[in-house]
Design a protein around this motif. Sequence first.
Motif, PDB file in Angstrom:
ATOM      1  N   GLY A   9       0.821  -1.215   0.000  1.00 26.10           N
ATOM      2  CA  GLY A   9       0.000   0.000   0.000  1.00 26.10           C
ATOM      3  C   GLY A   9       0.851   1.259   0.000  1.00 26.10           C
ATOM      4  N   GLY A  10       0.693   2.041  -1.059  1.00 28.51           N
ATOM      5  CA  GLY A  10       1.451   3.294  -1.183  1.00 28.51           C
ATOM      6  C   GLY A  10       0.566   4.499  -0.963  1.00 28.51           C
ATOM      7  N   GLY A  11      -0.244   4.463   0.109  1.00 26.39           N
ATOM      8  CA  GLY A  11      -1.003   5.647   0.523  1.00 26.39           C
ATOM      9  C   GLY A  11      -0.095   6.498   1.399  1.00 26.39           C
ATOM     10  N   VAL A  12      -0.674   7.444   2.121  1.00 25.21           N
ATOM     11  CA  VAL A  12       0.164   8.326   2.944  1.00 25.21           C
ATOM     12  C   VAL A  12       0.928   7.547   4.019  1.00 25.21           C
ATOM     13  CG1 VAL A  12      -0.992  10.543   2.571  1.00 25.21           C
ATOM     14  CG2 VAL A  12      -1.850   9.002   4.333  1.00 25.21           C
ATOM     15  N   GLY A  14       1.962   4.232   3.916  1.00 25.36           N
ATOM     16  CA  GLY A  14       3.026   3.436   3.307  1.00 25.36           C
ATOM     17  C   GLY A  14       4.173   4.298   2.813  1.00 25.36           C
ATOM     18  N   GLU A  34      -2.611   1.192  -7.372  1.00 26.75           N
ATOM     19  CA  GLU A  34      -2.987   2.223  -8.348  1.00 26.75           C
ATOM     20  C   GLU A  34      -1.775   2.739  -9.111  1.00 26.75           C
ATOM     21  OE1 GLU A  34      -6.132   2.911  -8.790  1.00 26.75           O
ATOM     22  OE2 GLU A  34      -6.876   1.844  -7.016  1.00 26.75           O
ATOM     23  N   GLY A  43      -9.159  13.084   2.608  1.00 25.98           N
ATOM     24  CA  GLY A  43      -8.562  13.733   3.764  1.00 25.98           C
ATOM     25  C   GLY A  43      -7.484  14.713   3.366  1.00 25.98           C
ATOM     26  N   HIS A 106      -5.015  15.771  -1.104  1.00 23.46           N
ATOM     27  CA  HIS A 106      -4.466  14.461  -0.747  1.00 23.46           C
ATOM     28  C   HIS A 106      -3.522  13.923  -1.827  1.00 23.46           C
ATOM     29  CE1 HIS A 106      -4.825  10.819   1.770  1.00 23.46           C
ATOM     30  NE2 HIS A 106      -4.581  10.174   0.644  1.00 23.46           N
ATOM     31  N   VAL A 130      -0.724  -5.642  -7.473  1.00 23.81           N
ATOM     32  CA  VAL A 130      -1.672  -5.994  -6.409  1.00 23.81           C
ATOM     33  C   VAL A 130      -1.091  -7.090  -5.529  1.00 23.81           C
ATOM     34  CG1 VAL A 130      -4.010  -6.842  -5.922  1.00 23.81           C
ATOM     35  CG2 VAL A 130      -3.595  -5.420  -7.915  1.00 23.81           C
ATOM     36  N   PHE A 131      -1.121  -6.856  -4.246  1.00 21.78           N
ATOM     37  CA  PHE A 131      -0.724  -7.900  -3.301  1.00 21.78           C
ATOM     38  C   PHE A 131      -1.845  -8.944  -3.270  1.00 21.78           C
ATOM     39  CE2 PHE A 131      -1.520  -9.339   1.111  1.00 21.78           C
ATOM     40  CZ  PHE A 131      -0.437 -10.204   1.226  1.00 21.78           C
ATOM     41  N   GLU A 160      -2.463  -1.050   3.570  1.00 19.76           N
ATOM     42  CA  GLU A 160      -3.370  -1.050   2.409  1.00 19.76           C
ATOM     43  C   GLU A 160      -4.754  -0.538   2.742  1.00 19.76           C
ATOM     44  OE1 GLU A 160      -2.919  -3.673   4.446  1.00 19.76           O
ATOM     45  OE2 GLU A 160      -3.085  -5.492   3.280  1.00 19.76           O
ATOM     46  N   GLN A 264     -18.625  13.561  -4.368  1.00 17.87           N
ATOM     47  CA  GLN A 264     -18.276  12.224  -3.875  1.00 17.87           C
ATOM     48  C   GLN A 264     -19.114  11.895  -2.644  1.00 17.87           C
ATOM     49  OE1 GLN A 264     -13.967  11.857  -3.426  1.00 17.87           O
ATOM     50  NE2 GLN A 264     -14.286  10.275  -1.877  1.00 17.87           N
ATOM     51  N   GLY A 285      -1.766   2.822   9.805  1.00 20.68           N
ATOM     52  CA  GLY A 285      -2.744   3.660   9.094  1.00 20.68           C
ATOM     53  C   GLY A 285      -4.132   3.045   9.163  1.00 20.68           C
ATOM     54  N   ASP A 286      -4.904   3.260   8.083  1.00 18.83           N
ATOM     55  CA  ASP A 286      -6.285   2.768   8.079  1.00 18.83           C
ATOM     56  C   ASP A 286      -6.364   1.250   8.179  1.00 18.83           C
ATOM     57  OD1 ASP A 286      -7.200   5.345   7.892  1.00 18.83           O
ATOM     58  OD2 ASP A 286      -8.534   4.957   6.192  1.00 18.83           O
ATOM     59  N   PRO A 293     -14.490  10.746   9.982  1.00 21.51           N
ATOM     60  CA  PRO A 293     -13.743  11.888   9.414  1.00 21.51           C
ATOM     61  C   PRO A 293     -14.029  13.244  10.061  1.00 21.51           C
ATOM     62  CG  PRO A 293     -15.453  11.150   7.897  1.00 21.51           C
ATOM     63  CD  PRO A 293     -15.469  10.194   9.035  1.00 21.51           C
ATOM     64  N   GLY A 298      -7.765  11.001  10.266  1.00 23.71           N
ATOM     65  CA  GLY A 298      -7.318   9.705   9.714  1.00 23.71           C
ATOM     66  C   GLY A 298      -5.947   9.768   9.064  1.00 23.71           C
TER      67      GLY A 298
HETATM   68  C1  FAD Z   1     -13.815  10.104   1.776  1.00 20.52           C
HETATM   69  C2  FAD Z   1     -12.778  10.179   2.843  1.00 20.52           C
HETATM   70  C3  FAD Z   1     -12.580  11.392   3.516  1.00 20.52           C
HETATM   71  C4  FAD Z   1     -11.607  11.484   4.504  1.00 20.52           C
HETATM   72  N1  FAD Z   1     -11.405  12.678   5.159  1.00 20.52           N
HETATM   73  C5  FAD Z   1     -10.357  12.822   5.991  1.00 20.52           C
HETATM   74  C6  FAD Z   1      -9.976  14.091   6.573  1.00 20.52           C
HETATM   75  O1  FAD Z   1     -10.629  15.092   6.382  1.00 20.52           O
HETATM   76  N2  FAD Z   1      -8.862  14.153   7.322  1.00 20.52           N
HETATM   77  C7  FAD Z   1      -8.076  13.068   7.547  1.00 20.52           C
HETATM   78  O2  FAD Z   1      -7.033  13.174   8.231  1.00 20.52           O
HETATM   79  N3  FAD Z   1      -8.424  11.858   7.057  1.00 20.52           N
HETATM   80  C8  FAD Z   1      -9.514  11.718   6.270  1.00 20.52           C
HETATM   81  N4  FAD Z   1      -9.832  10.522   5.715  1.00 20.52           N
HETATM   82  C9  FAD Z   1      -9.064   9.382   6.096  1.00 20.52           C
HETATM   83  C10 FAD Z   1      -7.751   9.331   5.371  1.00 20.52           C
HETATM   84  O3  FAD Z   1      -7.922   9.482   3.996  1.00 20.52           O
HETATM   85  C11 FAD Z   1      -7.140   7.999   5.675  1.00 20.52           C
HETATM   86  O4  FAD Z   1      -7.114   7.833   7.073  1.00 20.52           O
HETATM   87  C12 FAD Z   1      -5.733   7.919   5.124  1.00 20.52           C
HETATM   88  O5  FAD Z   1      -5.768   8.059   3.717  1.00 20.52           O
HETATM   89  C13 FAD Z   1      -5.142   6.595   5.524  1.00 20.52           C
HETATM   90  O6  FAD Z   1      -3.963   6.409   4.829  1.00 20.52           O
HETATM   91  P1  FAD Z   1      -3.466   4.956   4.536  1.00 20.52           P
HETATM   92  O7  FAD Z   1      -2.221   5.140   3.767  1.00 20.52           O
HETATM   93  O8  FAD Z   1      -3.460   4.181   5.800  1.00 20.52           O
HETATM   94  O9  FAD Z   1      -4.598   4.268   3.647  1.00 20.52           O
HETATM   95  P2  FAD Z   1      -5.080   4.633   2.189  1.00 20.52           P
HETATM   96  O10 FAD Z   1      -5.032   6.086   1.931  1.00 20.52           O
HETATM   97  O11 FAD Z   1      -6.397   3.940   2.030  1.00 20.52           O
HETATM   98  O12 FAD Z   1      -4.000   3.950   1.251  1.00 20.52           O
HETATM   99  C14 FAD Z   1      -3.960   2.560   1.060  1.00 20.52           C
HETATM  100  C15 FAD Z   1      -3.263   2.277  -0.253  1.00 20.52           C
HETATM  101  O13 FAD Z   1      -3.131   0.863  -0.410  1.00 20.52           O
HETATM  102  C16 FAD Z   1      -3.435   0.497  -1.730  1.00 20.52           C
HETATM  103  N5  FAD Z   1      -3.877  -0.916  -1.713  1.00 20.52           N
HETATM  104  C17 FAD Z   1      -4.996  -1.413  -1.142  1.00 20.52           C
HETATM  105  N6  FAD Z   1      -5.042  -2.750  -1.324  1.00 20.52           N
HETATM  106  C18 FAD Z   1      -3.932  -3.090  -2.013  1.00 20.52           C
HETATM  107  C19 FAD Z   1      -3.417  -4.333  -2.488  1.00 20.52           C
HETATM  108  N7  FAD Z   1      -4.052  -5.499  -2.281  1.00 20.52           N
HETATM  109  N8  FAD Z   1      -2.263  -4.332  -3.169  1.00 20.52           N
HETATM  110  C20 FAD Z   1      -1.579  -3.154  -3.367  1.00 20.52           C
HETATM  111  N9  FAD Z   1      -2.013  -1.964  -2.935  1.00 20.52           N
HETATM  112  C21 FAD Z   1      -3.181  -1.925  -2.264  1.00 20.52           C
HETATM  113  C22 FAD Z   1      -4.517   1.474  -2.150  1.00 20.52           C
HETATM  114  O14 FAD Z   1      -4.557   1.612  -3.551  1.00 20.52           O
HETATM  115  C23 FAD Z   1      -4.080   2.752  -1.451  1.00 20.52           C
HETATM  116  O15 FAD Z   1      -3.254   3.542  -2.262  1.00 20.52           O
HETATM  117  C24 FAD Z   1     -10.827  10.370   4.784  1.00 20.52           C
HETATM  118  C25 FAD Z   1     -11.032   9.163   4.112  1.00 20.52           C
HETATM  119  C26 FAD Z   1     -11.996   9.063   3.151  1.00 20.52           C
HETATM  120  C27 FAD Z   1     -12.193   7.745   2.425  1.00 20.52           C
END
Ligand code: FAD
Length: 434
Positions: A9-12, A14, A34, A43, A106, A130-131, A160, A264, A285-286, A293, A298
């Motif tokens: 997972g390369g979100g914030v 990762g 992605e 967020g 974001h 994809v994992f 992820e 959205q 993370g998540d 939210p 988050g």
């Molecule tokens: C609509 C919405 C609004 C939000 N508003 C806020 C806000 O106002 N303020 C705030 O702080 N937080 C907010 N959040 C929460 C915040 O976005 C998340 O807490 C934060 O993005 C978590 O980061 P993360 O890297 O843990 O997870 P994510 O951002 O979910 O990143 C996970 C990554 O893993 C990848 N992934 C998933 N499964 C696989 C797999 N099997 N193989 C490879 N890659 C994979 C995904 O593509 C994604 O890029 C909001 C969330 C949402 C959905």
Amino acid sequence: MKTEVLIIGGGVAGLSLALTLARQRIPVVVVEREEGAGHLYKGELLQPKTLQIFKRLGMLERVKAEMYPLEAIHTREVGRGREELLHVLMDYSVLPEHAMAAMIPHDRLRELLLKEALTYETVQIVRPAVFLNLQTSYTARIKYQNEIHSITANMIVGAEGRGSKIRKIAGLTFKRQSYNHDFLTFSFACPPELTEGEMIADEQRFLGLFPLPDKRVRSVLQIRPGEYKQLKQAGPQAVHEHYARLEPRLDGYVQTVTDWKEIQLMFPVRQTVSRYYRSNLIVIGDAAHSVHPMAGEGMNLAIQDADILGELIGWMYQTGKSTDYALFHWFEDVRKRRVEYVSWLSHLFARMYSPTGRAWQRLRLSAIRALVQNERLHDQQMMNISGLGLIPFQVKDGLHLFFRGKRTILQQHVFTKKDDYPWLATGGVNNDDN
Ligand SMILES: Cc1cc2nc3c(=O)[nH]c(=O)nc-3n(C[C@H](O)[C@H](O)[C@H](O)COP(=O)(O)OP(=O)(O)OC[C@H]3O[C@@H](n4cnc5c(N)ncnc54)[C@H](O)[C@@H]3O)c2cc1C
């Protein structure tokens, strides 16, 4: 392929972890599903502690160039005749070291983190990939360019998001809570007079407005479950009417959003794992916790997890303990209590704004007035949401609702290095003086 740390997972979360490890020259591979940074709203509010972490990571100036600083959030309640019933300020400037919050899109933040991480040779990003599952607890199977590949690593981190597979494979159980409301979110051109955050509620709904750096404003409107369908049938003008009624200054601006594709729908969920790791598998993370939210936490919790885990892993390598996975307990010790408190605060906010009706609004109004107009409780609240420290509310704090207590000296409650990285006190190397 072989590496030391594999991050799924390369979100914030990762990417922040990859960057923290890269700075300590630990080889890391990030697998991301992605192709790009994505354009979904996910967020955008950065709390002061997160900005402090960016400073440690040496990227604060680059983040500053892309962010909109927020020094305060106005909380307002309006009555049936659109009269203002309450207007209070959640003021970040009371925090130590001129702390502030900020807004950043974001996808821009993810791009910045990615760019920064890729300046280190020890980081590899595999995407879109994809994992799938684990062959052994050290070897992951991933699908990349239509082929199945194996990646072997000493540690595997699940970053992820909410649906984490690593969490499932590791057998980490979690509690899940859903809510009786949804949100609509979209951004549009910001009226020039809207320069700070605004949270506006009437007896039916809640609207959050947060200026973005590109002269736009992020908006979040609370709706009842099932209302999305009705609004969609009625057309975007039905949404515009809610906005203009809650905040007349938006009239003429919100109407520029005419396509439902720009709007959205989001479903708030609260999830909390009971444990953060098993053997060499760990979640951040998540994947570990998603929070309602409402308090904009988050993304911050995810980045703060990455900071603590990254520093711990770095220390494990520096001290020759890289396979002593029991040491992950330090991560859980530091993060679980903080995360659960912030998650509870976000939940409380959500509960305050969920019920509708005049009687409930009056009750909420009294609660907000008591909390925010009392300097001591206000400061305590700002500290807790900032991530800089934690001053849990206690039963005796209820007394301060009636008596003006002495203001807390917040500096005394800022997390110290020992609070953030307690393992360092047990001996070993530390080459970070920030
Ligand atoms: C609509 C919405 C609004 C939000 N508003 C806020 C806000 O106002 N303020 C705030 O702080 N937080 C907010 N959040 C929460 C915040 O976005 C998340 O807490 C934060 O993005 C978590 O980061 P993360 O890297 O843990 O997870 P994510 O951002 O979910 O990143 C996970 C990554 O893993 C990848 N992934 C998933 N499964 C696989 C797999 N099997 N193989 C490879 N890659 C994979 C995904 O593509 C994604 O890029 C909001 C969330 C949402 C959905």
